[in-house]
Write a protein that holds these residues in place. Structure first.
Motif, PDB file in Angstrom:
ATOM      1  N   LEU A 213       0.952  -0.952  -0.279  1.00 31.11           N
ATOM      2  CA  LEU A 213       0.180  -0.062  -0.267  1.00 31.11           C
ATOM      3  C   LEU A 213       1.046   1.461   0.159  1.00 31.11           C
ATOM      4  CD1 LEU A 213      -3.273  -0.906   2.913  1.00 31.11           C
ATOM      5  CD2 LEU A 213      -2.918   0.485   0.121  1.00 31.11           C
ATOM      6  N   GLY A 214       2.158   1.477   0.537  1.00 29.35           N
ATOM      7  CA  GLY A 214       2.502   2.108   1.307  1.00 29.35           C
ATOM      8  C   GLY A 214       3.514   2.755  -0.710  1.00 29.35           C
ATOM      9  N   GLU A 215       3.526   2.194  -0.877  1.00 28.67           N
ATOM     10  CA  GLU A 215       4.655   1.340  -2.554  1.00 28.67           C
ATOM     11  C   GLU A 215       3.708   2.258  -3.501  1.00 28.67           C
ATOM     12  OE1 GLU A 215       7.948  -1.344  -3.350  1.00 28.67           O
ATOM     13  OE2 GLU A 215       5.634  -2.572  -1.927  1.00 28.67           O
ATOM     14  N   LYS A 216       2.599   1.925  -3.560  1.00 32.32           N
ATOM     15  CA  LYS A 216       1.938   2.672  -4.200  1.00 32.32           C
ATOM     16  C   LYS A 216       1.070   4.050  -4.063  1.00 32.32           C
ATOM     17  CE  LYS A 216       0.210  -2.134  -5.707  1.00 32.32           C
ATOM     18  NZ  LYS A 216      -1.242  -3.248  -5.771  1.00 32.32           N
ATOM     19  N   GLN A 217       0.543   4.174  -2.582  1.00 34.57           N
ATOM     20  CA  GLN A 217      -0.435   5.017  -2.349  1.00 34.57           C
ATOM     21  C   GLN A 217       0.128   5.867  -1.897  1.00 34.57           C
ATOM     22  OE1 GLN A 217      -4.306   2.407  -1.225  1.00 34.57           O
ATOM     23  NE2 GLN A 217      -4.087   4.624  -0.511  1.00 34.57           N
ATOM     24  N   ALA A 218       1.253   6.129  -1.255  1.00 32.94           N
ATOM     25  CA  ALA A 218       2.574   7.226  -0.366  1.00 32.94           C
ATOM     26  C   ALA A 218       2.476   8.416  -1.546  1.00 32.94           C
ATOM     27  CB  ALA A 218       3.849   6.788   0.384  1.00 32.94           C
ATOM     28  N   THR A 219       2.138   9.646  -1.000  1.00 35.61           N
ATOM     29  CA  THR A 219       2.168  11.058  -1.911  1.00 35.61           C
ATOM     30  C   THR A 219       4.148  11.300  -1.793  1.00 35.61           C
ATOM     31  OG1 THR A 219       1.092  12.583   0.026  1.00 35.61           O
ATOM     32  CG2 THR A 219      -0.405  11.293  -1.694  1.00 35.61           C
ATOM     33  N   ARG A 220       4.511  11.340  -0.966  1.00 38.80           N
ATOM     34  CA  ARG A 220       5.194  12.002  -0.407  1.00 38.80           C
ATOM     35  C   ARG A 220       6.846  10.955  -0.961  1.00 38.80           C
ATOM     36  NH1 ARG A 220       5.134  12.654   5.462  1.00 38.80           N
ATOM     37  NH2 ARG A 220       7.556  12.802   5.610  1.00 38.80           N
ATOM     38  N   PRO A 221       7.418  11.533  -1.679  1.00 41.70           N
ATOM     39  CA  PRO A 221       8.158  10.091  -2.576  1.00 41.70           C
ATOM     40  C   PRO A 221       9.639   9.675  -1.334  1.00 41.70           C
ATOM     41  CG  PRO A 221       8.994  12.147  -3.033  1.00 41.70           C
ATOM     42  CD  PRO A 221       7.541  12.593  -2.480  1.00 41.70           C
ATOM     43  N   GLU A 222       9.709  10.219   0.020  1.00 40.01           N
ATOM     44  CA  GLU A 222      10.817   9.874   0.625  1.00 40.01           C
ATOM     45  C   GLU A 222       9.811   8.499   1.476  1.00 40.01           C
ATOM     46  OE1 GLU A 222       9.129  13.580   2.744  1.00 40.01           O
ATOM     47  OE2 GLU A 222      10.255  12.570   1.376  1.00 40.01           O
ATOM     48  N   VAL A 223       8.483   8.268   1.740  1.00 39.85           N
ATOM     49  CA  VAL A 223       7.423   7.284   2.552  1.00 39.85           C
ATOM     50  C   VAL A 223       7.553   6.087   1.076  1.00 39.85           C
ATOM     51  CG1 VAL A 223       5.792   7.396   3.193  1.00 39.85           C
ATOM     52  CG2 VAL A 223       6.442   9.326   3.516  1.00 39.85           C
ATOM     53  N   ARG A 224       7.661   6.593  -0.121  1.00 44.25           N
ATOM     54  CA  ARG A 224       7.053   5.727  -0.607  1.00 44.25           C
ATOM     55  C   ARG A 224       8.674   4.916  -0.982  1.00 44.25           C
ATOM     56  NH1 ARG A 224       3.933   5.411  -5.488  1.00 44.25           N
ATOM     57  NH2 ARG A 224       2.973   7.683  -4.658  1.00 44.25           N
ATOM     58  N   ALA A 225       9.988   5.638  -1.399  1.00 44.64           N
ATOM     59  CA  ALA A 225      10.839   4.981  -1.230  1.00 44.64           C
ATOM     60  C   ALA A 225      10.969   4.048   0.520  1.00 44.64           C
ATOM     61  CB  ALA A 225      12.453   5.900  -1.758  1.00 44.64           C
ATOM     62  N   ALA A 226      10.672   4.364   1.556  1.00 50.59           N
ATOM     63  CA  ALA A 226      11.143   4.088   2.642  1.00 50.59           C
ATOM     64  C   ALA A 226      10.236   2.353   2.301  1.00 50.59           C
ATOM     65  CB  ALA A 226      10.706   4.365   3.973  1.00 50.59           C
ATOM     66  N   ALA A 227       8.965   2.272   2.090  1.00 51.06           N
ATOM     67  CA  ALA A 227       8.008   1.121   2.218  1.00 51.06           C
ATOM     68  C   ALA A 227       8.880   0.793   0.812  1.00 51.06           C
ATOM     69  CB  ALA A 227       6.989   1.286   1.255  1.00 51.06           C
ATOM     70  N   THR A 228       9.275   0.487  -0.437  1.00 53.61           N
ATOM     71  CA  THR A 228      10.071   0.053  -1.257  1.00 53.61           C
ATOM     72  C   THR A 228      11.399  -0.858  -0.726  1.00 53.61           C
ATOM     73  OG1 THR A 228       9.505   1.032  -3.380  1.00 53.61           O
ATOM     74  CG2 THR A 228      11.105   0.258  -3.452  1.00 53.61           C
ATOM     75  N   GLU A 229      11.989  -0.059   0.296  1.00 52.34           N
ATOM     76  CA  GLU A 229      13.293  -0.390   0.841  1.00 52.34           C
ATOM     77  C   GLU A 229      12.825  -1.111   1.652  1.00 52.34           C
ATOM     78  OE1 GLU A 229      16.780   1.490   4.014  1.00 52.34           O
ATOM     79  OE2 GLU A 229      15.797   2.283   2.303  1.00 52.34           O
ATOM     80  N   LEU A 230      12.281  -1.682   2.565  1.00 51.54           N
ATOM     81  CA  LEU A 230      11.762  -2.508   3.631  1.00 51.54           C
ATOM     82  C   LEU A 230      10.978  -4.003   2.821  1.00 51.54           C
ATOM     83  CD1 LEU A 230      10.313   0.093   6.094  1.00 51.54           C
ATOM     84  CD2 LEU A 230      12.433  -0.802   6.180  1.00 51.54           C
ATOM     85  N   SER A 231       9.775  -3.510   1.772  1.00 49.19           N
ATOM     86  CA  SER A 231       9.629  -4.352   1.431  1.00 49.19           C
ATOM     87  C   SER A 231      10.704  -5.164   0.966  1.00 49.19           C
ATOM     88  CB  SER A 231       8.476  -4.091   0.255  1.00 49.19           C
ATOM     89  OG  SER A 231       8.187  -5.474  -0.933  1.00 49.19           O
ATOM     90  N   ALA A 232      11.456  -4.559  -0.084  1.00 51.20           N
ATOM     91  CA  ALA A 232      12.767  -5.609  -0.523  1.00 51.20           C
ATOM     92  C   ALA A 232      13.731  -6.142   0.588  1.00 51.20           C
ATOM     93  CB  ALA A 232      13.801  -4.790  -1.141  1.00 51.20           C
ATOM     94  N   ALA A 233      13.855  -5.997   1.722  1.00 54.30           N
ATOM     95  CA  ALA A 233      14.655  -6.022   2.737  1.00 54.30           C
ATOM     96  C   ALA A 233      13.676  -7.742   3.326  1.00 54.30           C
ATOM     97  CB  ALA A 233      14.812  -5.295   3.586  1.00 54.30           C
ATOM     98  N   GLN A 234      12.427  -7.169   3.713  1.00 59.02           N
ATOM     99  CA  GLN A 234      11.467  -8.111   4.175  1.00 59.02           C
ATOM    100  C   GLN A 234      11.709  -9.038   3.127  1.00 59.02           C
ATOM    101  OE1 GLN A 234       7.996  -6.841   6.873  1.00 59.02           O
ATOM    102  NE2 GLN A 234       6.945  -8.566   4.667  1.00 59.02           N
TER     103      GLN A 234
END
Length: 184
Positions: A57-78
């Motif tokens: 959801l964070g990767e798809k819906q976050a409006t701030r780029p840093e929030v979206r990037a954090a979601a992507t980074e955490l998703s890959a690590a997880q």
């Protein structure tokens, strides 16, 4: 001749008796892991499942780029950690989910649960409200990983699993600090 045979038989018995009792079978090696190690890995898998949905959801819906990037980074690590956990459990021939203490896994032994209703509520949000709520939910959820990791480092015995827990504790606490800065 009979005396000589008797004498030899007596000598053989005496020599055999001097050898002492037969050596005991070697003790089996101690187990390389314990129930805490297994429970930690199983609970981390259970913890990752709703987090994966949250991060998507964070990767798809976050409006701030840093929030979206954090979601992507955490998703890959997880995703990488999930593979490691599954491999460890498979190597021990342990199930991915415990059935022995099913109630313990509900809400991760008392830790906050990220359920479908919460995710559905989040999916209905937009803009800054989505970002703020997403970060708050993620921070709370990540705190659960720290608690699980500390359980393992306190009571687990398997060195690689304890290392995973120590890394999880350290990296997730750093992630939480980064996420908290994004909320503020």
């Amino acid at each position: 001749m009979t005396g000589r045979r008797a004498f030899l038989a007596a000598v053989l018995l005496l020599v055999a008796g001097c050898a002492g009792p037969a050596p005991a079978a070697p003790a089996p090696p101690p187990p390389s892991y314990n129930d805490t190690d297994v429970m930690f890995l199983q609970m981390m898998l259970a913890h990752h499942e709703p987090a994966a949905k949250l991060l998507t959801l964070g990767e798809k819906q976050a409006t701030r780029p840093e929030v979206r990037a954090a979601a992507t980074e955490l998703s890959a690590a997880q995703a990488a950690e999930t593979t490691t956990i599954r491999d460890r459990l498979a190597g021990w021939d342990e199930p991915l989910v415990s059935t022995a203490h099913a109630g313990l896994h509900e809400a991760h032994g008392g830790l906050p649960l990220l359920d479908d209703a919460e995710l559905l509520r989040l999916a209905g949000l937009t803009g800054a409200e989505f970002d703020s709520t997403f970060l708050t939910m993620l921070i709370g959820h990540q705190h659960g990983a720290v608690e699980l990791a500390r359980m393992e480092t306190t009571s687990g015995i398997d060195p690689p699993t304890r290392e995973l827990a120590a890394r999880t504790d350290e990296t997730v606490r750093a992630q939480i600090q980064k996420l908290l800065r994004m909320v503020g």
